[in-house]
Design a protein around this motif. Structure first.
Motif, mmCIF file in Angstrom:
data_model
loop_
_atom_site.group_PDB
_atom_site.id
_atom_site.type_symbol
_atom_site.label_atom_id
_atom_site.label_comp_id
_atom_site.label_asym_id
_atom_site.label_seq_id
_atom_site.Cartn_x
_atom_site.Cartn_y
_atom_site.Cartn_z
ATOM 1 N N SER A 17 -35.635 -8.295 -1.455
ATOM 2 C CA SER A 17 -35.352 -8.004 -0.052
ATOM 3 C C SER A 17 -33.996 -8.551 0.369
ATOM 4 C CB SER A 17 -36.450 -8.597 0.844
ATOM 5 O OG SER A 17 -37.672 -7.919 0.647
ATOM 6 N N ASP A 20 -31.249 -6.306 -1.259
ATOM 7 C CA ASP A 20 -31.241 -4.996 -0.605
ATOM 8 C C ASP A 20 -30.729 -5.094 0.824
ATOM 9 O OD1 ASP A 20 -32.189 -3.882 -2.913
ATOM 10 O OD2 ASP A 20 -34.252 -3.622 -2.211
ATOM 11 N N THR A 21 -31.055 -6.193 1.508
ATOM 12 C CA THR A 21 -30.581 -6.388 2.878
ATOM 13 C C THR A 21 -29.062 -6.518 2.920
ATOM 14 O OG1 THR A 21 -32.648 -7.408 3.622
ATOM 15 C CG2 THR A 21 -30.666 -7.937 4.876
ATOM 16 N N TRP A 23 -26.933 -5.312 0.682
ATOM 17 C CA TRP A 23 -26.392 -3.991 0.318
ATOM 18 C C TRP A 23 -26.423 -3.038 1.504
ATOM 19 C CZ3 TRP A 23 -23.613 -0.805 -2.397
ATOM 20 C CH2 TRP A 23 -23.921 0.556 -2.456
ATOM 21 N N THR A 101 -37.622 -2.151 1.570
ATOM 22 C CA THR A 101 -37.536 -3.580 1.251
ATOM 23 C C THR A 101 -36.600 -4.285 2.232
ATOM 24 O OG1 THR A 101 -35.783 -3.066 -0.333
ATOM 25 C CG2 THR A 101 -38.034 -3.255 -1.193
ATOM 26 N N GLY A 235 -31.418 0.538 -0.762
ATOM 27 C CA GLY A 235 -31.677 -0.654 -1.567
ATOM 28 C C GLY A 235 -30.832 -0.612 -2.819
ATOM 29 N N ALA A 236 -30.479 -1.792 -3.334
ATOM 30 C CA ALA A 236 -29.656 -1.876 -4.536
ATOM 31 C C ALA A 236 -30.477 -2.165 -5.786
ATOM 32 C CB ALA A 236 -28.581 -2.952 -4.358
ATOM 33 N N ASN A 239 -31.716 0.462 -8.381
ATOM 34 C CA ASN A 239 -30.992 1.709 -8.118
ATOM 35 C C ASN A 239 -29.583 1.694 -8.699
ATOM 36 O OD1 ASN A 239 -33.000 3.102 -6.574
ATOM 37 N ND2 ASN A 239 -32.534 1.780 -4.821
#
Length: 418
Positions: A17, A20-21, A23, A101, A235-236, A239
């Motif tokens: 999280s 992803d946050t 990114w 996420t 999200g990173a 991915n």
């Protein structure tokens, strides 16, 4: 051991999280910066006496459109949908079914960038002649209701197009065709600028006042697209390969769009049209936005090459129809949003028609983009016609002649020093 495993699992989830946050936050901020690109591009393509009015309209897109999308639009787009509508309002902490996420608030912020990008397409097409407060009213309607409905169909997990397998990864339809066909309807109802067509109905060129300014705006938009498309992964973690694919396809299509426009204008007119080359790059970007996640790099180049020629043909055709679009927004976003969405059904690696996937995806793409384009055009035409017949949508003749900047805002873009 179970407790240790549980702790590790929680820590992994928190780490995912967090990454992803970061990114999505970076991408959302860059997408927001694209409004600066819209402002500079459009200001450069209009006359100096109206350049500040364009800046004002882009600011209105952000402040009025942003609040409308927060108060009403986001809930319509991502609330509990019946396939066509959602009735929630505001931002909730409940799971909206996208497997996020990141927080719903951060998701709202990145989606805000898409909403105000869609309405910013309209601002260029109505440049130099539309009343500022009437434009602000339309921005509120568009960001509160119109765009969110299209987003609901395409990206809400229960949207009717999402359930059909419609692929519009970052918005060739939901953002660009939506904004482009709204721009088309608005330009038709508003009518052309004074002096745009001669007594025989032939178009008269009205050059933009600062093409380097427009070019800088184009570069900012180009840069922003590398957040607009890759950031749509939301999200990173996990991915890595997809983000690389999207970024590569985004660049290849944009470069190919610039190349084909440059070559087309050179062989057609004997000179390179650099203003059209800027729009050719943007056309390639618009066209690849729908399928950047599922087409190959060679297909991305081909999509860009077609888009770069298509935008030139569309600009000339739209002008001949006496539809005045000072910045080419309809050709760039509307026409190539339409083309790019359809191209997914042709070039998708797994399900595309040209890759042995049959016609099912192509039919779905056609249905989706045509419905979105028709919805945007018809509803905008109705709204603009009602506003025209009631409160009026166009500045008066004297203001248009003198320039909106001086009359409405009491300022000039360039002061004269004695």
């Amino acid at each position: 051991m179970e407790e240790v495993a549980t702790i590790i699992k929680i820590e992994q989830a928190e780490l995912i999280s967090a990454i992803d946050t970061v990114w999505v936050s970076i991408c959302a901020a860059i997408i927001f910066l694209m409004e600066g690109g819209f402002a500079l591009l459009e200001a450069g393509f209009v006359r100096s006496k109206n350049s500040m009015s364009i800046i004002a309209k882009v600011i209105i897109d952000i402040i009025f459109g942003g609040l409308a999308f927060y108060a009403i639009g986001f809930g319509i787009a991502y609330g509990a949908s019946n396939g066509w509508f959602a009735f929630d309002t505001g931002i909730t902490d409940t799971d909206i079914g996208l497997g996020l996420t990141i927080s719903n608030k951060l998701f709202w912020f990145i989606q805000l960038g898409f909403a105000i990008a869609a309405i910013s397409i309209v601002s260029g097409a109505v440049a130099e002649r539309m009343k500022v407060w009437v434009y602000a009213l339309f921005v509120v309607i568009f960001c509160a209701v119109m765009y969110p409905l299209a987003a609901n169909w395409v990206w809400n997990p229960n949207g009717w197009l999402a359930l059909r397998g419609f692929n519009d990864f970052a918005g060739s339809s939901a953002v660009h065709a939506m904004g482009g066909f709204a721009a088309l309807a608005a330009a038709i109802v508003l009518g052309p600028r004074l002096g745009k067509y001669d007594q025989n109905g032939d178009p008269v060129a009205i050059p933009g006042h600062n093409l380097p300014l427009a070019a800088v705006g184009g570069f900012i938009l180009w840069f922003g697209w590398f957040a607009f498309n890759p950031g749509s992964t939301l999200g990173a973690v996990g991915n890595w390969e997809l983000i690389g694919t999207i970024a590569t396809n985004t660049f290849l299509a944009s470069a190919a769009g610039g190349v084909s426009t440059m070559l087309y204008t050179y062989f057609k007119y004997g000179q390179i049209d650099i203003t059209m080359t800027i729009n050719g790059v943007l056309a390639g970007l618009v066209a690849i936005t729908a399928g950047c996640n599922i087409v190959g790099p060679d297909a991305a180049i081909l999509i860009g090459l077609i888009a770069g020629v298509l935008v030139d043909i569309a600009v000339i055709y739209i002008d001949k129809m006496r539809i005045d679009d000072p910045v080419g927004a309809i050709a760039v976003h509307g026409v190539n949003g339409l083309f790019g969405t359809i191209a997914v059904g042709l070039f998708a690696v797994e399900d595309g028609l040209f890759f042995g996937g049959g016609s099912q995806l192509l039919i779905t793409q056609l249905i989706g983009v045509l419905v979105i384009a028709a919805f945007s055009f018809i509803l905008t035409f109705i709204i603009m016609t009602i506003l025209k017949k009631t409160i009026g949508i166009r500045v008066d003749r004297s203001e248009e002649t003198a320039g909106i900047d001086a009359v409405t805002f009491g300022v000039e873009a360039y002061t004269t020093f004695e």
